[in-house]
Design an enzyme around this catalytic site. Structure first.
Site, mmCIF file in Angstrom:
data_model
loop_
_atom_site.group_PDB
_atom_site.id
_atom_site.type_symbol
_atom_site.label_atom_id
_atom_site.label_comp_id
_atom_site.label_asym_id
_atom_site.label_seq_id
_atom_site.Cartn_x
_atom_site.Cartn_y
_atom_site.Cartn_z
ATOM 1 N N ASN A 1 53.127 34.897 29.844
ATOM 2 C CA ASN A 1 53.120 33.610 30.538
ATOM 3 C C ASN A 1 52.910 32.654 29.570
ATOM 4 O OD1 ASN A 1 50.197 32.693 29.786
ATOM 5 N ND2 ASN A 1 49.580 34.794 30.547
ATOM 6 N N ASP B 1 46.774 39.014 35.358
ATOM 7 C CA ASP B 1 45.820 39.656 36.261
ATOM 8 C C ASP B 1 46.497 41.282 36.630
ATOM 9 O OD1 ASP B 1 44.381 37.320 37.048
ATOM 10 O OD2 ASP B 1 46.173 36.536 38.133
ATOM 11 N N ASP C 1 38.692 41.721 34.524
ATOM 12 C CA ASP C 1 38.674 40.335 34.581
ATOM 13 C C ASP C 1 37.499 39.985 33.422
ATOM 14 O OD1 ASP C 1 37.611 37.560 35.100
ATOM 15 O OD2 ASP C 1 38.674 37.606 37.133
ATOM 16 N N ILE C 2 38.007 39.267 32.413
ATOM 17 C CA ILE C 2 37.218 39.243 31.387
ATOM 18 C C ILE C 2 35.860 38.430 31.510
ATOM 19 C CG2 ILE C 2 37.226 38.609 28.810
ATOM 20 C CD1 ILE C 2 40.281 39.335 28.798
ATOM 21 N N PHE D 1 38.251 28.639 33.247
ATOM 22 C CA PHE D 1 39.069 27.729 33.485
ATOM 23 C C PHE D 1 39.796 28.189 34.850
ATOM 24 C CE2 PHE D 1 40.206 24.548 30.091
ATOM 25 C CZ PHE D 1 39.145 25.067 29.140
ATOM 26 N N LYS E 1 35.658 30.179 42.751
ATOM 27 C CA LYS E 1 35.854 30.918 41.439
ATOM 28 C C LYS E 1 34.581 30.943 40.679
ATOM 29 C CE LYS E 1 40.088 30.877 40.028
ATOM 30 N NZ LYS E 1 41.227 30.650 39.322
ATOM 31 N N LYS F 1 33.085 34.541 39.857
ATOM 32 C CA LYS F 1 33.079 35.274 38.802
ATOM 33 C C LYS F 1 31.843 35.181 37.892
ATOM 34 C CE LYS F 1 37.956 34.461 37.826
ATOM 35 N NZ LYS F 1 39.014 35.008 37.083
HETATM 36 O O1 C5P Z 1 41.292 34.279 38.368
HETATM 37 P P1 C5P Z 1 42.189 33.395 37.359
HETATM 38 O O2 C5P Z 1 42.940 34.055 36.596
HETATM 39 O O3 C5P Z 1 42.456 31.853 37.978
HETATM 40 O O4 C5P Z 1 40.774 32.846 36.534
HETATM 41 C C1 C5P Z 1 40.829 31.968 35.454
HETATM 42 C C2 C5P Z 1 39.595 32.165 34.490
HETATM 43 O O5 C5P Z 1 39.291 33.407 34.575
HETATM 44 C C3 C5P Z 1 40.011 31.779 33.084
HETATM 45 O O6 C5P Z 1 38.831 31.166 32.555
HETATM 46 C C4 C5P Z 1 40.422 32.989 32.501
HETATM 47 O O7 C5P Z 1 40.442 32.852 31.005
HETATM 48 C C5 C5P Z 1 39.841 34.002 33.187
HETATM 49 N N1 C5P Z 1 40.369 35.205 33.264
HETATM 50 C C6 C5P Z 1 39.848 36.257 32.518
HETATM 51 N N2 C5P Z 1 40.502 37.613 32.829
HETATM 52 C C7 C5P Z 1 41.362 37.778 33.687
HETATM 53 C C8 C5P Z 1 41.841 36.721 34.412
HETATM 54 C C9 C5P Z 1 41.261 35.681 34.259
HETATM 55 O O8 C5P Z 1 39.090 36.197 31.561
HETATM 56 N N3 C5P Z 1 41.777 38.936 33.957
#
Ligand code: C5P
Length: 420
Positions: A211, A279, A308-309, A326, A340, A344
């Site tokens: 990306n 994702d 999702d980290i 973010f 979110k 999260k």
């Molecule tokens: O769900 P989305 O991608 O919009 O979420 C954004 C936030 O989640 C950011 O802080 C991004 O670093 C984190 N993120 C993550 N692992 C993922 C997807 C997003 O840590 N697989």
């Protein structure tokens, strides 16, 4: 361990009977595991010997601007750049006059003029010299230039006159430096984890899905946290940025690698997830390069969800005190960020709108964000990414001050170096 441990001080010793006190200051600093480099002016070397200064500081002493040896070992620019602060003990009326007026006629004054570091002076002179209008004018200039004064004290002078002008005692100078580092490193003792940049998810050994994230925001946050004294681990995907100074940087490629690296950096007090993590990853990625075959059908890719980290960190048994994510959205930015945040399980989200042609965000140096917490929503003006980072770190410092979650309250047992 004091907060002077690991710091680097450049000590400029100018000519005055109080020069001998600098030897005690060097001893105190070395005992506190502070790196000390010394410049001795010509006047200074009339009072103490380079040999004693170098023996105590455990480094060569620098004396001469035009000595090839000194410049080849360490030039006047590097001498100041390598130090966290510069301190002049004793600061003679003459050296203060040169510093106030931009005169650079020896190694000490040239280094001070070339410096980009905070400068402290501990003046020492006869009370009449201190009180002279010319000296007082120079003091005014130096103060308005940001030079910080430690002393002088009042008392009996070596010349047996009494008044203001005695150099402050080495222990008091040492204490002043300690207070300075405590104030300038409000996150000292805190460990922080920052993710930054894109992830690359392989299709085959040569192709990947990535990306547009440049990593500029995440790297700026890691650097700002380190400047505030935190021990920072930055986990970054492929970016064309240098590793921030003073930050332990782990380079990864995929989301799974990023998660592993993050988990290895826990426990931490703070986590900031600024990475643009893919994702999905390619489920049927190939071990060998997929060959183009004329007339054959195009390859089809199937996807599988990535971890999702941010969510993993938020629900980890080692959950940091403050977890920040973010949310880059193209519409309903704040509402999406609030959802979110809950989904999260993090504490704050920095929400920003992406995809606007007048505010592309990705790859640029600017950002406009709204800081969303469970109870608040604070819209920040358009700022550079470095300013966003500095403001975010300010918000973290206030948060820790308000909640009283001092680092000593919650000790972390694993040393930083043991994480890979
Ligand atoms: O769900 P989305 O991608 O919009 O979420 C954004 C936030 O989640 C950011 O802080 C991004 O670093 C984190 N993120 C993550 N692992 C993922 C997807 C997003 O840590 N697989």
């Amino acid at each position: 361990m004091t907060n002077l441990a690991g710091k680097s001080v450049l000590l400029v010793i100018s000519g005055g009977i109080a020069a001998y006190k600098s030897l005690e200051l060097i001893r105190l600093l070395r005992k506190a595991r502070t790196e000390v480099r010394c410049i001795l002016t010509k006047g200074g070397s009339e009072f103490i010997t380079p040999l004693s200064v170098s023996a105590l500081s455990e480094h060569p002493v620098y004396t001469d601007l035009f000595s090839l040896k000194d410049e080849s070992e360490m030039g006047h620019i590097r001498l100041s750049r390598d130090a966290d602060i510069i301190i002049v003990t004793p600061a003679s009326a003459n050296l203060m006059a040169k510093l106030a007026n931009g005169i650079a006629d020896d190694l000490a004054s040239t280094t001070l003029l070339a410096s980009n570091k905070p400068i402290f002076v501990a003046p020492a002179m006869n009370p009449e010299m201190w009180a002279k209008p010319s000296t007082q004018r120079n003091i005014e200039i130096l103060r308005s230039d940001g030079v910080q004064f430690i002393g002088p004290a009042a008392g009996e002078m070596a010349c047996s006159e009494t008044g203001l002008g005695r150099m402050i005692e080495p222990q008091d100078i040492f204490d002043a430096l300690q207070s300075y580092f405590k104030l300038s490193t409000p996150l000292a003792g805190k460990r922080a984890l920052v993710t930054s940049g894109p992830t690359y998810e392989p299709i085959d050994p040569v192709r990947f899905i990535g990306n547009r994230s440049s990593g500029k925001q995440g790297h700026a946050i890691a650097a700002a946290l380190a400047r505030a004294g935190a021990e920072v681990t930055l986990v970054t995907g492929h970016v064309s940025l240098a590793d921030p100074v003073g930050v332990r940087t782990l380079h990864v490629e995929t989301a799974s690698e990023m998660l592993d690296a993050c988990q290895s950096a826990l426990p931490a007090h703070i986590a900031v997830c600024a990475a643009a993590v893919a994702d999905w990853r390619v489920e049927n990625s190939a071990d060998q390069k997929i060959k183009k075959q004329t007339g054959a059908s195009t390859p089809s890719l199937s996807f599988i969800e990535n971890p999702d980290i941010l969510a993993e960190i938020s629900k980890s048994p080692n959950r940091p005190d403050l977890v920040i994510g973010f949310a880059a959205e193209t519409q309903d930015v704040v509402k999406a960020a609030q959802e979110k945040l809950v989904r999260k399980g993090c504490d704050w989200i920095l929400a920003n709108q992406v995809g606007k042609t007048d505010n592309p965000v990705f790859g640029t140096d600017h950002n406009q964000v709204t800081l969303v917490s469970r109870s608040n929503c604070d819209e920040w003006p358009p700022l550079s990414k470095k300013e966003v980072a500095a403001r975010l770190v300010e918000a973290m410092i206030s948060h820790f001050n308000d909640t009283g979650t001092k680092h000593d309250d919650k000790p972390i047992s694993r040393p930083l170096s043991s994480a890979s």
